[in-house]
Design a protein around this motif. Structure first.
Motif, mmCIF file in Angstrom:
data_model
loop_
_atom_site.group_PDB
_atom_site.id
_atom_site.type_symbol
_atom_site.label_atom_id
_atom_site.label_comp_id
_atom_site.label_asym_id
_atom_site.label_seq_id
_atom_site.Cartn_x
_atom_site.Cartn_y
_atom_site.Cartn_z
ATOM 1 N N ASN A 179 0.847 -1.184 0.000
ATOM 2 C CA ASN A 179 0.000 0.000 0.000
ATOM 3 C C ASN A 179 0.889 1.242 0.000
ATOM 4 N N ALA A 180 0.429 2.301 -0.625
ATOM 5 C CA ALA A 180 1.229 3.531 -0.720
ATOM 6 C C ALA A 180 1.452 4.184 0.643
ATOM 7 N N LEU B 153 4.872 10.296 -1.466
ATOM 8 C CA LEU B 153 3.735 9.374 -1.564
ATOM 9 C C LEU B 153 2.736 9.568 -0.426
ATOM 10 N N SER B 154 3.134 10.304 0.603
ATOM 11 C CA SER B 154 2.218 10.582 1.713
ATOM 12 C C SER B 154 0.980 11.343 1.231
ATOM 13 N N VAL B 155 1.121 12.076 0.142
ATOM 14 C CA VAL B 155 -0.005 12.832 -0.421
ATOM 15 C C VAL B 155 -1.146 11.895 -0.803
ATOM 16 N N LEU B 156 -0.812 10.694 -1.276
ATOM 17 C CA LEU B 156 -1.834 9.742 -1.710
ATOM 18 C C LEU B 156 -2.660 9.210 -0.543
ATOM 19 N N SER B 157 -2.147 9.389 0.682
ATOM 20 C CA SER B 157 -2.866 8.921 1.869
ATOM 21 C C SER B 157 -3.618 10.032 2.585
ATOM 22 N N LEU B 158 -3.530 11.240 2.078
ATOM 23 C CA LEU B 158 -4.219 12.348 2.743
ATOM 24 C C LEU B 158 -5.729 12.156 2.664
ATOM 25 N N PRO B 159 -6.428 12.467 3.758
ATOM 26 C CA PRO B 159 -7.879 12.257 3.783
ATOM 27 C C PRO B 159 -8.643 13.206 2.859
ATOM 28 N N TYR C 214 -2.350 -0.432 -8.202
ATOM 29 C CA TYR C 214 -3.502 -1.324 -8.106
ATOM 30 C C TYR C 214 -4.585 -0.630 -7.275
ATOM 31 N N SER C 215 -5.810 -1.074 -7.466
ATOM 32 C CA SER C 215 -6.940 -0.483 -6.759
ATOM 33 C C SER C 215 -7.022 -0.978 -5.317
ATOM 34 N N SER C 216 -7.463 -0.071 -4.443
ATOM 35 C CA SER C 216 -7.614 -0.431 -3.031
ATOM 36 C C SER C 216 -8.916 0.128 -2.454
ATOM 37 N N GLY C 217 -9.741 0.701 -3.305
ATOM 38 C CA GLY C 217 -11.035 1.198 -2.853
ATOM 39 C C GLY C 217 -10.945 2.307 -1.828
ATOM 40 N N ALA C 218 -12.035 2.500 -1.095
ATOM 41 C CA ALA C 218 -12.095 3.538 -0.062
ATOM 42 C C ALA C 218 -11.985 2.895 1.319
ATOM 43 N N ARG C 219 -11.254 3.553 2.205
ATOM 44 C CA ARG C 219 -11.058 3.042 3.568
ATOM 45 C C ARG C 219 -12.027 3.739 4.524
ATOM 46 N N SER C 220 -12.577 2.954 5.437
ATOM 47 C CA SER C 220 -13.493 3.478 6.447
ATOM 48 C C SER C 220 -13.180 2.818 7.789
ATOM 49 N N PHE C 221 -13.749 3.368 8.860
ATOM 50 C CA PHE C 221 -13.473 2.854 10.204
ATOM 51 C C PHE C 221 -14.461 1.763 10.602
ATOM 52 N N LEU D 284 -19.165 4.309 7.079
ATOM 53 C CA LEU D 284 -18.621 4.584 5.741
ATOM 54 C C LEU D 284 -18.216 6.052 5.607
ATOM 55 N N ASP D 285 -17.138 6.403 6.308
ATOM 56 C CA ASP D 285 -16.639 7.781 6.218
ATOM 57 C C ASP D 285 -15.725 7.979 5.013
ATOM 58 N N THR D 286 -15.301 6.868 4.395
ATOM 59 C CA THR D 286 -14.466 6.873 3.170
ATOM 60 C C THR D 286 -13.355 7.932 3.219
ATOM 61 N N HIS D 287 -12.576 7.908 4.307
ATOM 62 C CA HIS D 287 -11.587 8.970 4.534
ATOM 63 C C HIS D 287 -10.365 8.905 3.615
ATOM 64 N N GLN D 288 -10.100 7.730 3.044
ATOM 65 C CA GLN D 288 -8.924 7.602 2.163
ATOM 66 C C GLN D 288 -9.217 6.730 0.955
ATOM 67 N N ARG D 289 -8.528 7.038 -0.132
ATOM 68 C CA ARG D 289 -8.526 6.176 -1.321
ATOM 69 C C ARG D 289 -7.062 5.981 -1.714
ATOM 70 N N THR D 290 -6.346 5.273 -0.869
ATOM 71 C CA THR D 290 -4.904 5.099 -1.052
ATOM 72 C C THR D 290 -4.631 3.900 -1.955
ATOM 73 N N PRO D 291 -3.947 4.089 -3.071
ATOM 74 C CA PRO D 291 -3.709 2.970 -3.992
ATOM 75 C C PRO D 291 -2.634 2.008 -3.510
ATOM 76 N N GLU D 292 -2.605 0.844 -4.123
ATOM 77 C CA GLU D 292 -1.536 -0.124 -3.919
ATOM 78 C C GLU D 292 -0.450 0.148 -4.970
ATOM 79 N N VAL D 293 0.772 -0.271 -4.682
ATOM 80 C CA VAL D 293 1.873 -0.065 -5.630
ATOM 81 C C VAL D 293 2.604 -1.381 -5.862
ATOM 82 N N LEU D 294 2.782 -1.739 -7.126
ATOM 83 C CA LEU D 294 3.574 -2.901 -7.504
ATOM 84 C C LEU D 294 4.962 -2.399 -7.863
ATOM 85 N N LEU D 295 5.995 -2.952 -7.226
ATOM 86 C CA LEU D 295 7.335 -2.427 -7.471
ATOM 87 C C LEU D 295 8.399 -3.519 -7.470
#
Length: 341
Positions: free
Chosen positions: A107-108, A118-124, A160-167, A244-255
């Motif tokens: 995960n990013a 890459l921290s920008v991709l995790s910003l809420p 890769y897709s990781s959808g939306a994260r919620s608590f 479903l607060d959907t606070h993040q949409r952080t992608p996965e990274v293949l490297l």
């Protein structure tokens, strides 16, 4: 004497000529052998993933490995190790940097600890939807961020897709007020710690593999993730409340490790890069299917899923976090805004 001397010189010249001719031939043969060797170079690499074998990211990993195998006629084999067999994400990233493990899917969010932008991709709430996220990831700035991983001894191949994260929690959680005081597990990332703290909860960073027992024993009250991970991890067996607060949409990274990348010929590098990009379609399709099925599994298991009608209080609470981290990467934030259009 003169005749013998002349014959001696001729023999000497002949031998010298033969030796020189032999060296040239050997060098040419050696050069041809090296070229042939490069074309037929064979590798067996390892790819680490924390999720179980049928999880969408692992399905993407397997498709990637399959494409590389096909396109190199079996010369390059990539063995996928799911279920954290090679270690948790942060430890694996360190091994990839050292070249001890060649590939990983991470995960990013934890990856940002190794490459700060890459921290920008995790910003809420910086991404409004999956469409907005992918507009950005598939744009110039998204590609550039993958390239910039080289400075951290890794080569970014694809998202890769990781959808939306919620608590979700063992305790009732139906509004932002219910977050206050709860001990919430977060990924090992500064952004996530600050995010959860801004919501009034107590952030508890820990490896993914430790979360199940921590929920069972009450070490933590809850965690946050997407539908598929909530199900595949079996966290829903303890946590029967999700908001479903959907606070993040952080992608996965293949490297791939830069050490492994540098061993490859330019042709093989192109094959691997394209195979990674081509595997995204399979991963995303699998993700969409899993997301729908996982939601139904949670509802059937009696998990209370609360939708949020107004995200304004959530966005306001985490606004300082967005401003703190976003101000350092204005060009990236600008590109994210552009992707909304």
């Amino acid at each position: 004497m003169k005749k013998k001397f002349a014959v001696g010189i001729m023999v000497s010249l002949f031998l010298t000529s033969s030796i020189l001719t032999g060296c040239t031939s050997s060098s040419s043969s050696s050069s041809e052998g090296n070229t042939e060797s490069e074309k037929k170079a064979e590798y067996t690499f390892r790819l680490a993933d924390t999720h179980p074998p049928d999880y969408p990211t692992v399905v993407g990993d397997m498709k990637f490995a399959e494409l590389v195998n096909e396109r190199t006629d079996g010369r390059i084999k990539i063995e996928v190790f799911p279920s954290a067999q090679l270690g948790e994400e942060k430890a694996v990233i360190e091994q990839v940097q050292l070249g001890a493990i060649e590939f990983t899917r991470v995960n990013a969010s934890p990856l940002a600890e190794f490459n700060k932008e890459l921290s920008v991709l995790s910003l809420p709430y910086v991404f409004d939807s999956d469409e907005h996220l992918w507009n950005f990831l598939e744009g110039d700035m998204g590609s550039q961020m993958l390239d910039n991983l080289e400075d951290s001894k890794m080569i970014g191949l694809a998202y890769y897709s990781s959808g939306a994260r919620s608590f979700y929690s063992n305790k009732p959680i139906k509004s932002i007020e219910d977050m206050k005081g709860q001990k919430i597990r977060v990924q090992q990332s500064k952004v996530n710690i600050d995010l959860v703290s801004a919501l009034g909860a107590s952030a508890t960073p820990m490896p993914y593999g430790e979360v199940f027992s921590a929920l069972e024993t009450g070490v933590i009250d809850g965690a946050e993730n997407n539908y598929p991970s909530f199900v595949s991890s079996n966290h829903f067996q303890s946590s029967k409340n999700m908001i479903l607060d959907t606070h993040q949409r952080t992608p996965e990274v293949l490297l791939i490790s830069k050490a492994a990348w540098d061993k490859l010929s330019e042709e093989d590098q192109k094959i691997i890069k394209q195979a990674a990009l081509d595997s995204v379609k399979t991963q995303r399709e699998t993700w969409d299917k899993w997301e729908k099925e996982s939601e139904q599994t949670l509802r059937d298991a009696g998990v209370t899923i609360t939708e949020v009608d107004d995200l304004t209080p959530w966005k306001e609470a985490v606004k300082p976090v967005v401003e703190q981290y976003g101000s350092e990467f204005k060009e990236i934030m600008s590109a994210i805004d552009e992707a909304r259009k």
